[in-house]
Design a protein around this motif. Structure first.
Motif, PDB file in Angstrom:
ATOM      1  N   GLU A   1       0.825  -1.212   0.000  1.00 48.11           N
ATOM      2  CA  GLU A   1       0.000   0.000   0.000  1.00 48.11           C
ATOM      3  C   GLU A   1       0.857   1.259   0.000  1.00 48.11           C
ATOM      4  O   GLU A   1       0.511   2.256  -0.648  1.00 48.11           O
ATOM      5  CB  GLU A   1      -0.930  -0.016   1.207  1.00 48.11           C
TER       6      GLU A   1
ATOM      7  N   SER B   1      -4.858 -10.413   2.921  1.00 49.50           N
ATOM      8  CA  SER B   1      -5.287  -9.146   3.494  1.00 49.50           C
ATOM      9  C   SER B   1      -6.766  -8.905   3.227  1.00 49.50           C
ATOM     10  O   SER B   1      -7.341  -9.418   2.269  1.00 49.50           O
ATOM     11  CB  SER B   1      -4.465  -7.992   2.902  1.00 49.50           C
TER      12      SER B   1
ATOM     13  N   ARG C   1      -7.578  -5.614   3.229  1.00 45.82           N
ATOM     14  CA  ARG C   1      -7.407  -4.193   2.989  1.00 45.82           C
ATOM     15  C   ARG C   1      -7.212  -3.960   1.495  1.00 45.82           C
ATOM     16  O   ARG C   1      -7.335  -4.870   0.675  1.00 45.82           O
ATOM     17  CB  ARG C   1      -6.203  -3.665   3.783  1.00 45.82           C
ATOM     18  N   ARG C   2      -6.901  -2.740   1.152  1.00 45.83           N
ATOM     19  CA  ARG C   2      -6.670  -2.364  -0.247  1.00 45.83           C
ATOM     20  C   ARG C   2      -5.535  -3.192  -0.856  1.00 45.83           C
ATOM     21  O   ARG C   2      -5.505  -3.433  -2.071  1.00 45.83           O
ATOM     22  CB  ARG C   2      -6.351  -0.870  -0.326  1.00 45.83           C
TER      23      ARG C   2
END
Length: 368
Positions: free
Chosen positions: A10, A53, A55-56
């Motif tokens: 990220e 993950s 997440r992004r």
């Protein structure tokens, strides 16, 4: 790429978007990204693999849809039955499916099994440990056995360093102990053509300080007699003895030498011989990475030996299950696009890599 966690991926994306704001609506700012490595290596430290993950990072990871697998093993290459058996043993451990026969074979390289002469030969080779504490204890014992004065070198800070350059680089020790005749390993590529590369071994012959300086300041240089130096001689009487000066990394200056290493910091090295201490408990990929540093089973000494029960839960570990699931997904993508993306030869591979497509490349100890 196995070291790349969700936060790091990220951050890469965020910094590229800052650098190329005109492409802020594209992942990685539209820049070509190539990941190279083996997911079976050590996982990210204090981070989560992006494919596990929520997440992004997981969306970013899934942008890599072109896969090329390099499956020729170079580090342990050879056609003999012993070498083939060693390669199979390593693959079994990598895939978390070691057999009892694998363990029995490994224990033939235990310090309690090999003869005294062979044990003595390994005493002067690289030692790899699972923890920093074990590395420090080993280094102190080795230096004490030399019965020579020990110089302590504490890394010095480099002035005018930006915030992005601060922090100690993995190549350099903050606190380094040096002594005449100590066996050391170079941790930086100083002169590739002459063999002064990361991982080469040698013995300290002199520790030289500038006038008016003394420990714990870093020395002006350390004279090291390297095993396989092939460049011009610094001294005609000692053609393999080369001065190693401090280098600057991560905002600090230090001599790029080490006596022993943790298994994490040794990832990527190829060693002729090594003594391995993998610790009392198994951790993801630790045994595989440690043992696979050597080119053959004969280049390995395991000290201390370990029992076979450490592998019982290995295949059920959360990280191993997630990694295998991801490898199956990537293999499926590669199979579906094999006809259009499979390189015909080495030259085609280089041409393909140089294009602006996003690509994911995995392999078990590959060489390009």
């Amino acid at each position: 790429m196995s070291f790349i966690g969700e936060r790091l991926l990220e951050n890469i994306d965020a910094h590229l978007l800052q650098a190329f704001p005109s492409n802020a609506n594209e992942n990685f700012a539209g820049i070509s990204m190539i990941l190279v490595g083996d997911l079976g290596q050590l996982p990210p430290v204090n981070d989560t693999p992006p494919y596990n993950s929520r997440r992004r990072a997981e969306l970013l990871w899934e942008q890599f849809t072109t896969i090329i697998t390099l499956d020729h093993i170079y580090r342990q290459e050879g056609q003999g039955s012993d070498q083939e058996r060693f390669r199979q043993l390593l693959m079994n451990i990598r895939d978390a499916k070691p057999t009892l026969d694998d363990w029995i074979l490994l224990m033939t390289r235990s310090s309690m099994t090999i003869d005294t002469t062979t044990n003595q030969e390994f005493d002067s080779c690289v030692h790899l440990f699972s923890t920093n504490d074990n590395v420090h204890n080993h280094n102190k014992k080795k230096l004490q056995s030399l019965k020579n004065p020990v110089a302590r070198s504490i890394a010095s800070k480099v002035q005018n360093v930006t915030a992005n350059q601060s922090g100690m680089d993995d190549e350099l020790d903050v606190d380094l102990l040096l002594s005449k005749n100590a066996r050391v390993m170079l941790t930086s590529n100083l002169w590739i053509e002459a063999g002064l590369v990361n991982g080469v071994l040698g013995n300290i012959r002199k520790i030289v300080y500038k006038l008016g300086s003394a420990p714990p300041q870093p020395p002006a240089y350390v004279l090291v007699e390297f095993d396989n130096y092939s460049g011009l001689p610094f001294n005609d009487r000692h053609p393999s003895s080369i001065p190693v000066l401090a280098i600057e990394r991560g905002g600090s200056s230090q001599i790029p030498l080490r006596l022993a290493l943790t298994i994490h910091k040794s990832q990527g090295l190829t060693l002729q011989k090594a003594t391995i201490d993998i610790g009392p408990t198994e951790r993801t990929s630790l045994t595989f990475v440690a043992i696979s540093h050597v080119k053959s089973l004969q280049g390995l000494r395991i000290m201390p030996p370990f029992s076979d029960d450490r592998y019982e839960k290995l295949n059920k570990g959360k990280q191993v299950v997630g990694r295998k699931r991801e490898e199956e997904r990537l293999q499926s993508i590669q199979n579906n696009s094999r006809a259009s993306h499979k390189p015909k030869d080495v030259d085609t591979t280089f041409t393909f890599i140089s294009t602006n497509c996003k690509m994911y490349c995995t392999g078990y100890y590959c060489k390009i």
